[in-house]
Design a protein around this motif. Structure first.
Motif, PDB file in Angstrom:
ATOM      1  N   HIS A   1       0.816  -1.129  -0.065  1.00 30.91           N
ATOM      2  CA  HIS A   1      -0.001  -0.095  -0.127  1.00 30.91           C
ATOM      3  C   HIS A   1       0.970   1.255   0.020  1.00 30.91           C
ATOM      4  CE1 HIS A   1      -3.599  -2.219   1.000  1.00 30.91           C
ATOM      5  NE2 HIS A   1      -2.881  -3.249   1.408  1.00 30.91           N
ATOM      6  N   ILE A   2       0.851   2.177  -1.161  1.00 30.00           N
ATOM      7  CA  ILE A   2       1.464   3.317  -1.288  1.00 30.00           C
ATOM      8  C   ILE A   2       0.617   4.579  -1.098  1.00 30.00           C
ATOM      9  CG2 ILE A   2       3.068   4.490  -2.733  1.00 30.00           C
ATOM     10  CD1 ILE A   2       3.614   1.669  -4.059  1.00 30.00           C
ATOM     11  N   ASN A   3       1.393   5.711  -0.391  1.00 32.00           N
ATOM     12  CA  ASN A   3       0.495   6.858  -0.254  1.00 32.00           C
ATOM     13  C   ASN A   3       1.646   7.808  -0.199  1.00 32.00           C
ATOM     14  OD1 ASN A   3      -1.071   9.164  -0.306  1.00 32.00           O
ATOM     15  ND2 ASN A   3      -2.467   8.236   1.365  1.00 32.00           N
TER      16      ASN A   3
ATOM     17  N   GLU B   1       4.209  22.420 -10.041  1.00 30.55           N
ATOM     18  CA  GLU B   1       3.209  21.457  -9.724  1.00 30.55           C
ATOM     19  C   GLU B   1       4.139  20.214  -9.053  1.00 30.55           C
ATOM     20  OE1 GLU B   1       1.040  19.602 -12.794  1.00 30.55           O
ATOM     21  OE2 GLU B   1       0.165  21.537 -13.578  1.00 30.55           O
ATOM     22  N   GLY B   2       3.158  19.370  -8.177  1.00 34.46           N
ATOM     23  CA  GLY B   2       3.516  18.150  -7.491  1.00 34.46           C
ATOM     24  C   GLY B   2       2.844  17.095  -7.766  1.00 34.46           C
ATOM     25  N   CYS B   3       3.070  15.783  -7.339  1.00 35.81           N
ATOM     26  CA  CYS B   3       2.116  14.709  -7.542  1.00 35.81           C
ATOM     27  C   CYS B   3       2.158  13.643  -6.416  1.00 35.81           C
ATOM     28  CB  CYS B   3       2.724  13.956  -8.747  1.00 35.81           C
ATOM     29  SG  CYS B   3       1.783  12.516  -9.445  1.00 35.81           S
ATOM     30  N   ARG B   4       0.706  13.286  -6.115  1.00 37.43           N
ATOM     31  CA  ARG B   4       0.728  12.397  -5.197  1.00 37.43           C
ATOM     32  C   ARG B   4       0.255  10.899  -5.784  1.00 37.43           C
ATOM     33  NH1 ARG B   4      -2.802  13.558   0.266  1.00 37.43           N
ATOM     34  NH2 ARG B   4      -2.448  11.627   1.501  1.00 37.43           N
ATOM     35  N   VAL B   5       1.056   9.834  -5.422  1.00 37.64           N
ATOM     36  CA  VAL B   5       1.020   8.788  -5.920  1.00 37.64           C
ATOM     37  C   VAL B   5       0.435   7.623  -4.804  1.00 37.64           C
ATOM     38  CG1 VAL B   5       2.319   6.762  -6.926  1.00 37.64           C
ATOM     39  CG2 VAL B   5       2.769   8.857  -7.511  1.00 37.64           C
ATOM     40  N   TYR B   6      -0.643   7.107  -5.051  1.00 33.69           N
ATOM     41  CA  TYR B   6      -1.158   5.994  -4.144  1.00 33.69           C
ATOM     42  C   TYR B   6      -1.916   5.023  -4.846  1.00 33.69           C
ATOM     43  CZ  TYR B   6      -5.999   7.685  -5.156  1.00 33.69           C
ATOM     44  OH  TYR B   6      -7.249   8.275  -5.775  1.00 33.69           O
ATOM     45  N   GLY B   7      -2.013   3.829  -3.971  1.00 38.08           N
ATOM     46  CA  GLY B   7      -2.714   2.695  -4.540  1.00 38.08           C
ATOM     47  C   GLY B   7      -1.981   1.403  -3.852  1.00 38.08           C
ATOM     48  N   VAL B   8      -2.327   0.021  -4.657  1.00 37.58           N
ATOM     49  CA  VAL B   8      -1.827  -0.969  -4.281  1.00 37.58           C
ATOM     50  C   VAL B   8      -0.998  -1.707  -5.193  1.00 37.58           C
ATOM     51  CG1 VAL B   8      -2.339  -3.456  -2.989  1.00 37.58           C
ATOM     52  CG2 VAL B   8      -3.868  -1.173  -2.663  1.00 37.58           C
ATOM     53  N   LEU B   9       0.281  -2.146  -4.919  1.00 35.58           N
ATOM     54  CA  LEU B   9       1.026  -3.112  -5.603  1.00 35.58           C
ATOM     55  C   LEU B   9       0.747  -4.511  -5.366  1.00 35.58           C
ATOM     56  CD1 LEU B   9       4.426  -1.158  -6.079  1.00 35.58           C
ATOM     57  CD2 LEU B   9       2.279  -0.960  -7.591  1.00 35.58           C
ATOM     58  N   ASP B  10       0.417  -5.566  -6.174  1.00 35.60           N
ATOM     59  CA  ASP B  10       0.580  -6.824  -5.952  1.00 35.60           C
ATOM     60  C   ASP B  10       1.771  -7.322  -6.606  1.00 35.60           C
ATOM     61  OD1 ASP B  10      -1.966  -7.103  -4.228  1.00 35.60           O
ATOM     62  OD2 ASP B  10      -3.119  -6.704  -6.358  1.00 35.60           O
TER      63      ASP B  10
ATOM     64  N   PHE C   1       2.536  -2.991   4.278  1.00 26.15           N
ATOM     65  CA  PHE C   1       2.316  -4.485   3.359  1.00 26.15           C
ATOM     66  C   PHE C   1       1.183  -5.438   3.760  1.00 26.15           C
ATOM     67  CE2 PHE C   1       6.583  -2.561   3.476  1.00 26.15           C
ATOM     68  CZ  PHE C   1       7.136  -2.677   2.246  1.00 26.15           C
ATOM     69  N   GLY C   2       0.349  -4.814   4.040  1.00 22.71           N
ATOM     70  CA  GLY C   2      -1.104  -5.507   4.290  1.00 22.71           C
ATOM     71  C   GLY C   2      -2.107  -4.706   5.015  1.00 22.71           C
ATOM     72  N   PRO C   3      -3.249  -5.350   5.212  1.00 20.02           N
ATOM     73  CA  PRO C   3      -4.121  -4.556   6.008  1.00 20.02           C
ATOM     74  C   PRO C   3      -3.616  -4.172   7.538  1.00 20.02           C
ATOM     75  CG  PRO C   3      -4.864  -6.665   5.938  1.00 20.02           C
ATOM     76  CD  PRO C   3      -3.622  -6.635   5.041  1.00 20.02           C
ATOM     77  N   LYS C   4      -4.258  -3.166   8.305  1.00 22.72           N
ATOM     78  CA  LYS C   4      -3.641  -2.719   9.484  1.00 22.72           C
ATOM     79  C   LYS C   4      -4.486  -3.367  10.748  1.00 22.72           C
ATOM     80  CE  LYS C   4      -2.192   1.732   7.933  1.00 22.72           C
ATOM     81  NZ  LYS C   4      -2.023   3.191   8.263  1.00 22.72           N
ATOM     82  N   TYR C   5      -3.839  -3.770  11.508  1.00 23.36           N
ATOM     83  CA  TYR C   5      -4.478  -4.310  12.888  1.00 23.36           C
ATOM     84  C   TYR C   5      -4.267  -3.490  14.099  1.00 23.36           C
ATOM     85  CZ  TYR C   5       0.410  -5.802  13.925  1.00 23.36           C
ATOM     86  OH  TYR C   5       1.454  -5.750  14.269  1.00 23.36           O
ATOM     87  N   PRO C   6      -5.080  -3.581  15.127  1.00 22.60           N
ATOM     88  CA  PRO C   6      -5.095  -2.830  16.339  1.00 22.60           C
ATOM     89  C   PRO C   6      -3.506  -2.641  16.891  1.00 22.60           C
ATOM     90  CG  PRO C   6      -7.045  -3.875  16.546  1.00 22.60           C
ATOM     91  CD  PRO C   6      -6.182  -4.681  15.472  1.00 22.60           C
ATOM     92  N   GLY C   7      -3.082  -1.730  17.169  1.00 23.54           N
ATOM     93  CA  GLY C   7      -1.675  -1.454  17.906  1.00 23.54           C
ATOM     94  C   GLY C   7      -0.536  -1.469  16.783  1.00 23.54           C
ATOM     95  N   ILE C   8      -0.441  -1.510  15.516  1.00 20.71           N
ATOM     96  CA  ILE C   8       0.283  -1.593  14.578  1.00 20.71           C
ATOM     97  C   ILE C   8       0.998  -0.346  14.538  1.00 20.71           C
ATOM     98  CG2 ILE C   8      -1.172  -1.239  12.526  1.00 20.71           C
ATOM     99  CD1 ILE C   8       0.868  -3.115  10.882  1.00 20.71           C
TER     100      ILE C   8
ATOM    101  N   VAL D   1      -9.112 -14.228  11.618  1.00 20.26           N
ATOM    102  CA  VAL D   1      -7.696 -14.377  11.380  1.00 20.26           C
ATOM    103  C   VAL D   1      -7.307 -13.407  10.286  1.00 20.26           C
ATOM    104  CG1 VAL D   1      -5.546 -15.357  10.641  1.00 20.26           C
ATOM    105  CG2 VAL D   1      -7.362 -16.722  12.050  1.00 20.26           C
ATOM    106  N   LEU D   2      -6.607 -12.390  10.550  1.00 20.13           N
ATOM    107  CA  LEU D   2      -6.100 -11.298   9.558  1.00 20.13           C
ATOM    108  C   LEU D   2      -4.786 -11.484   9.274  1.00 20.13           C
ATOM    109  CD1 LEU D   2      -6.979  -8.552   8.229  1.00 20.13           C
ATOM    110  CD2 LEU D   2      -6.060  -7.576  10.208  1.00 20.13           C
ATOM    111  N   PRO D   3      -4.430 -11.861   8.062  1.00 18.25           N
ATOM    112  CA  PRO D   3      -3.041 -11.947   7.652  1.00 18.25           C
ATOM    113  C   PRO D   3      -2.597 -10.843   7.038  1.00 18.25           C
ATOM    114  CG  PRO D   3      -4.403 -12.965   5.898  1.00 18.25           C
ATOM    115  CD  PRO D   3      -5.363 -12.382   7.244  1.00 18.25           C
TER     116      PRO D   3
END
Length: 370
Positions: free
Chosen positions: A71-73, A190-199, A240-247, A283-285
């Motif tokens: 995950h990139i932002n 001008e600038g640029c904001r890059v965001y999204g998901v790489l698999d 590098f994946g979904p967030k969990y509590p306390g990460i 379970v959240l991987p």
């Protein structure tokens, strides 16, 4: 009758006669204070019991053949979106340029406000369309990894003219329009904001954001050399994946702003596979990571161009984080200890206050009788 009397002998809480009990104002005050304290302690213990805690376990990572979501932002305040590309390469030899896997680019003005949106697949479509016209046309999106500066002596105007003569009209109209557009964007700040998901493949590799997607001559015409490419950036989110509590993702909120210089940023990331097990057994991987940072300023003899690299490797150990709740018997034990202790303490305080007041009032009563 004898059995009942025998049972009464075990009574640890004998009752006094009603007329033998004496109620006082000090006792009432101590009782109210004790009740308030017990109520507060009861709520604290109840909240403590209902709150989950985590247990960490480690084991060998047995996952194979899965993809790794990145995950990139990020914001590049000094580079327009038209020149930025997201490239990735891994240990398996897979090399992708201008990745179009759910990646978006937002055009930003000099104040950081959004003025336009572009999906990265648009760049790939432009590149493919340009190649259809033949190999002799210089298109703006022909990939390069290493660029040489054709103007070592700094005579830019002379070499621009020489370069165009050398190419013999190889620049097509799209490339010329591209150069004008980017130069105008640079002048406007001008600038640029890059965001999204790489698999990507679940193997060691790297991805980088740079101007490497440009043709060598287009890049030289735009920037006039690699030392003029300002790769200042702000990392809003990198995971590098979904967030969990306390990460805690160590790169979130990182700002690297360059002034009158340029260079290559390298972030060495060590990814630790993680599983988070909620109290309801879901379970959240995901993955957590640590990072070290290195910056290499550009030198006059460097042939590479500035970029922001993220070089990642995976740990062979998986961390399992389990949510657990304390047992009900543990809650009852703590509750009895807290409430019983408070009750005993308030009883002692009441007796002390009663004896103190009695000692102070008895001498006065005797003097009145005399």
């Amino acid at each position: 009758m004898g059995v009942r009397q025998a049972l009464k002998s075990f009574d640890a809480f004998p009752r006094a006669e009603e007329h033998l009990l004496q109620k006082t104002q000090s006792g009432a005050l101590v009782s109210i204070i004790g009740l308030v304290i017990m109520a507060m302690l009861f709520m604290h213990e109840l909240r403590y019991y209902l709150t989950t805690y985590t247990v960490h376990q480690m084991s060998v990572d047995l996952k194979r053949g899965e993809t790794l979501p990145i995950h990139i932002n990020m914001t590049f305040p000094s580079l327009p979106c038209d020149v930025l590309s997201v490239d990735a390469i891994d240990m398996s030899g897979k090399h992708e340029v201008d990745l179009d896997t759910n990646i978006w680019k937002l055009r930003l003005n000099s104040h950081g406000h959004i003025i336009g949106t572009e999906y990265l697949s648009d760049l790939v479509e432009k590149e493919h369309a340009a190649h259809k016209h033949g190999n002799q046309v210089c298109t703006p999106y022909e990939h390069i990894d290493v660029l040489e500066d054709p103007w070592p002596d700094g005579d830019k105007d002379h070499h621009e003219h020489s370069l165009e003569n050398h190419l013999g009209g190889a620049f097509d109209q799209a490339a010329e329009d591209m150069i004008k557009k980017v130069k105008q964007a640079l002048s406007n700040g001008e600038g640029c904001r890059v965001y999204g998901v790489l698999d990507v493949q679940r193997v060691a590799g790297n991805f980088h954001i740079s101007v490497h997607g440009l043709n060598i001559y287009v890049a030289q015409m735009i920037f006039g050399g690699s030392k003029h490419v300002n790769v200042s950036h702000i990392i809003h989110d990198l995971s590098f994946g979904p967030k969990y509590p306390g990460i805690h993702n160590p790169l979130d909120g990182t700002e690297r702003i360059l002034h009158d210089t340029s260079g290559v940023f390298k972030y060495y990331v060590k990814i630790v596979p993680t599983e988070y097990k909620y109290i309801w057994k879901e379970v959240l991987p995901t993955n957590q990571f640590s990072v070290t940072e290195y910056f290499s300023p550009m030198k006059d003899f460097d042939r590479s161009w500035p970029a922001v690299y993220f070089l990642y490797d995976l740990s062979p150990i998986t961390v399992t984080i389990k949510e657990e709740r304390r047992s009900f018997l543990h809650f009852i034990t703590r509750l009895c200890a807290v409430l019983g202790g408070t009750f005993a303490l308030t009883g002692m305080l009441d007796r002390w206050m009663f004896r103190l007041l009695e000692a102070l009032t008895k001498p006065k009563a005797r003097s009145v009788l005399r």
